[in-house]
Scaffold this active site. Structure first.
Site, short mmCIF file in Angstrom:
data_model
loop_
_atom_site.label_atom_id
_atom_site.label_comp_id
_atom_site.label_asym_id
_atom_site.label_seq_id
_atom_site.Cartn_x
_atom_site.Cartn_y
_atom_site.Cartn_z
NE ARG B 61 -1.43 8.14 -18.48
CZ ARG B 61 -0.86 7.10 -19.06
NH1 ARG B 61 -1.61 6.20 -19.67
NH2 ARG B 61 0.44 6.91 -19.00
CG ASP B 63 -2.82 9.49 -9.10
OD1 ASP B 63 -3.28 8.71 -9.95
OD2 ASP B 63 -1.70 9.36 -8.56
NE ARG B 208 0.21 11.98 -4.03
CZ ARG B 208 -0.76 11.07 -4.15
NH1 ARG B 208 -1.28 10.80 -5.35
NH2 ARG B 208 -1.24 10.48 -3.08
#
Lengths: 255, 255
Positions: B61, B63, B208
């Site tokens: 999923r 972002d 990230r």
């Protein structure tokens, strides 16, 4: 504040900017009524910094969707901002898709368009489906099988001094269609095909029509040699379709 | 029309799609109230084609702002569309920034997330000012001088099976923070810096936060060896800042 004050020419200086922009979200360079343009954003930024309403001149009036890495613009100012500070000051108020790369003061007679010796444009074709979502704004996504060698042969006919009327969109106000193409290189770096073209000047949509014609030759619609006849015809209808604006970049203006 | 009709499980088939998307204009993959999402666009496209209101499941999923070249999704359908036709049919109604690359029918127990053996993400850093306007949506524009060798040394500590709690944003519902990073490669192709990471699973924002931490090490904020202590601490506050979503791409899901 100098806002809207008539400027005494003796007190003004001419600023030259080299700018880059992502043309995706703009209706081209030049100010138009009710349209979001690069020029309008630059003039708005200058008003915000100095209060001066300037008339900005550009080396090339790029169309909607066309990009620039080395557009050159000039304007006059009475402000006392040091030359290199213009870059930082403008970048602090400009939208992120327009950036000033260099700022200098130049001779007051400097004209970005009339004084240009030559301009370099690049055109990027993206040749596969995979990853194409990332290039819709930055290249022409064209998945036709292309005969690159045939395209290079056709490009050879373009180089030199010719009447390029066949490669000029109608509605152009120019009278003289003769231009000198100094360089036209085709570089195959799959999935990219890169066209680099340098000329002393360009007619309206000239790079995009040359690219569209080369792509049709690459696809086999007609042979490389047809380029010779297309040039000779001086008739826009004889050349290929105009390639889309997204693949076109104004790279450099030489003075 | 099968619109909103309850489906008899016996009559349905499971479709697996491999899709790519430019995440710039979406609030991430997953459906949220009043938000423009990839999942909502896909489900809307399926309703348009078949009238079926499906519940789509994705491998990852992603972002808001995160991109995909190899996202995998699955849904059940009672329609009789041949497997390879799903690709063309969906692409004819999907927006241009979402493309189906492959469509197949799969075993009805296939689950895109639970059955994934590993996932590959890439992260792109764009390291110069020149041309940065073209990468704001597709990379992290970071012009800090980076010590790439030091970053590679730090990356070495990440590879292997660890508790990655230090690299997980708070608010994640998971209980087990142990993951196995099979590969973490840093490739220097100036002006790009490319990170390729493969793991059996990823915690929320893991790529990230790893990238943000590596960038801080590259900048010299702390030495490569600090990565060892950061991992050991199992504390999000010890790792670096979360790198922006624009540079992140879900490349491939392996089954």
């Amino acid at each position: 504040m100098y806002k809207h004050m008539p400027m005494n020419r003796e007190e003004t200086k001419r600023v030259k900017l080299i700018i880059e922009y992502d043309g995706s979200n703009y209706h081209g360079f030049q100010v138009q009524k009710n349209a979001h343009t690069i020029q309008a954003e630059l003039e708005k930024a200058i008003i915000r910094l100095t209060g001066e309403k300037v008339s900005l001149i550009a080396a090339g009036r790029t169309d909607a969707g066309v990009h620039a890495l080395g557009q050159v613009v000039a304007f006059d100012t009475a402000s006392r901002i040091p030359p290199e500070r213009w870059k930082y000051a403008l970048n602090s108020v400009l939208p992120f898709d327009i950036r000033v790369r260099e700022s200098t003061y130049v001779d007051r007679d400097f004209h970005p368009r009339f004084h240009a010796q030559s301009k370099i444009y690049h055109y990027i074709i993206y040749r596969q489906e995979k990853g194409a979502v990332f290039y819709r704004r930055y290249a022409w996504v064209n998945t036709d099988p292309l005969d690159i060698e045939e395209m290079k042969r056709a490009a050879g006919y373009i180089i030199g001094t010719h009447d390029f009327r066949s490669f000029c969109s109608s509605g152009s106000p120019v009278k003289n269609f003769t231009r000198t193409v100094k360089r036209l290189e085709i570089t195959d770096r799959f999935p990219f095909l890169l066209l680099k073209i340098e000329a002393d000047g360009f007619l309206y949509n000239m790079v995009r029509i040359i690219t569209g014609t080369l792509a049709e030759i690459g696809k086999g619609d007609y042979p490389a040699q047809a380029m010779k006849d297309i040039l000779k015809a001086r008739d826009r209808k004889r050349a290929g379709a105009t390639a889309p604006p997204q693949g076109l970049y104004l790279i450099e203006v030489k003075y």
